[in-house]
Design a protein around this motif. Structure first.
Motif, short mmCIF file in Angstrom:
data_model
loop_
_atom_site.label_atom_id
_atom_site.label_comp_id
_atom_site.label_asym_id
_atom_site.label_seq_id
_atom_site.Cartn_x
_atom_site.Cartn_y
_atom_site.Cartn_z
N CYS A 1 0.83 -1.22 0.00
CA CYS A 1 0.00 0.00 0.00
C CYS A 1 0.86 1.26 0.00
O CYS A 1 0.50 2.26 -0.63
CB CYS A 1 -0.95 -0.01 1.19
SG CYS A 1 -2.29 -1.20 1.02
N ASN A 2 1.99 1.21 0.69
CA ASN A 2 2.93 2.32 0.69
C ASN A 2 3.40 2.61 -0.74
O ASN A 2 3.44 3.76 -1.19
CB ASN A 2 4.11 1.97 1.60
CG ASN A 2 4.98 3.14 1.97
OD1 ASN A 2 4.78 4.25 1.52
ND2 ASN A 2 5.98 2.87 2.78
N GLU B 1 0.57 4.20 -2.73
CA GLU B 1 0.36 5.60 -2.39
C GLU B 1 1.47 6.49 -2.95
O GLU B 1 1.22 7.59 -3.42
CB GLU B 1 0.26 5.79 -0.88
CG GLU B 1 -0.20 7.18 -0.53
CD GLU B 1 -0.52 7.39 0.93
OE1 GLU B 1 -0.84 8.54 1.27
OE2 GLU B 1 -0.44 6.45 1.74
N MET C 1 0.83 6.89 -6.70
CA MET C 1 -0.30 7.80 -6.89
C MET C 1 0.13 9.24 -6.64
O MET C 1 -0.22 10.16 -7.39
CB MET C 1 -1.45 7.42 -5.96
CG MET C 1 -2.64 8.37 -5.96
SD MET C 1 -2.46 9.90 -4.99
CE MET C 1 -2.17 9.29 -3.35
N GLY C 2 0.90 9.48 -5.58
CA GLY C 2 1.33 10.83 -5.24
C GLY C 2 2.22 11.44 -6.31
O GLY C 2 2.07 12.62 -6.67
N PRO D 1 -5.49 13.00 -0.66
CA PRO D 1 -6.08 11.66 -0.71
C PRO D 1 -7.37 11.62 0.10
O PRO D 1 -7.48 12.25 1.15
CB PRO D 1 -5.02 10.75 -0.05
CG PRO D 1 -3.81 11.57 0.14
CD PRO D 1 -4.18 13.01 0.00
N MET E 1 -8.84 4.79 -0.01
CA MET E 1 -8.09 3.75 -0.73
C MET E 1 -8.84 2.44 -0.57
O MET E 1 -9.24 2.07 0.53
CB MET E 1 -6.68 3.64 -0.14
CG MET E 1 -5.84 2.52 -0.70
SD MET E 1 -4.30 2.35 0.25
CE MET E 1 -3.12 2.83 -0.98
N VAL F 1 -4.44 1.83 -9.17
CA VAL F 1 -3.13 1.43 -8.65
C VAL F 1 -3.06 -0.10 -8.62
O VAL F 1 -4.01 -0.76 -8.21
CB VAL F 1 -2.88 2.02 -7.25
CG1 VAL F 1 -2.56 3.50 -7.32
CG2 VAL F 1 -4.06 1.80 -6.31
N ILE G 1 -7.14 4.55 -5.51
CA ILE G 1 -6.98 5.60 -4.50
C ILE G 1 -7.76 6.79 -5.01
O ILE G 1 -7.49 7.30 -6.11
CB ILE G 1 -5.50 5.97 -4.27
CG1 ILE G 1 -4.72 4.75 -3.77
CG2 ILE G 1 -5.40 7.13 -3.27
CD1 ILE G 1 -3.23 4.98 -3.62
N ILE H 1 -8.66 10.59 -4.91
CA ILE H 1 -8.14 11.86 -4.42
C ILE H 1 -9.20 12.93 -4.66
O ILE H 1 -9.98 12.85 -5.62
CB ILE H 1 -6.79 12.24 -5.06
CG1 ILE H 1 -6.84 12.32 -6.57
CG2 ILE H 1 -5.71 11.27 -4.62
CD1 ILE H 1 -5.53 12.76 -7.23
#
Length: 157
Positions: A73-74, A77, A80-81, A96, A99, A131, A146, A148
């Protein structure tokens, strides 16, 4: 690329340096220090797309020797960022909102994460970023979205 945003400019500038991909990845991971825990490398970054990789190693494994769900998940993320920062128009901002993920297979190898978004979706409201994470053999190990929230930047006085 004259209209390139700050993150894409930095990405393309660092790619010209020795170990540029690793350097850029470290710089970006510092935006949220927990990203560094997976020791990611951003393999490809362009508007509406980010691909990163990280190695299966003891620090990201769970009790059965596979890559831990939170490490996966990290990675999702972070991808995605980076995608959001490389894609969002200058007059907008993002945060965000949620998720949702499904674990689809054992993550028993190095991991490749891909994030993608619709190029026409950058307007105020919710934006789903797709993702996914893959094992070295191409098997999907995590599949998600995710969401946003996009809003207008406040006008400066």
């Amino acid at each position: 690329m004259m209209n390139e945003n700050y993150l894409l400019k930095l990405y393309h500038k660092t790619l010209k340096l020795p170990f540029g991909r690793a350097l850029f990845s470290r710089i970006f991971a510092k935006k949220a220090p927990y990203f560094s825990t997976i020791k990611p490398t951003i393999a490809d970054l362009k508007p509406n797309y980010c691909e990163l990789t990280f190695k299966k190693r003891k620090a990201v494994q769970n009790h059965i020797g596979t890559v831990h769900a939170i490490a996966l998940c990290n990675g999702l993320e972070m991808a995605m960022g980076a995608l959001a920062e490389a894609s969002i128009p200058k007059h907008l901002r993002w945060i965000p909102k949620g998720m949702t993920v499904t674990y689809t297979a054992k993550a028993d190898s190095d991991i490749r994460i891909v994030a993608s978004a619709d190029e026409n979706a950058w307007k105020p409201g919710d934006l789903p970023v797709l993702v996914q994470g893959f094992r070295a053999d191409g098997t999907l190990v995590i599949d998600g979205v995710i969401t946003i929230y996009i809003s207008e930047k406040p006008t400066r006085k």
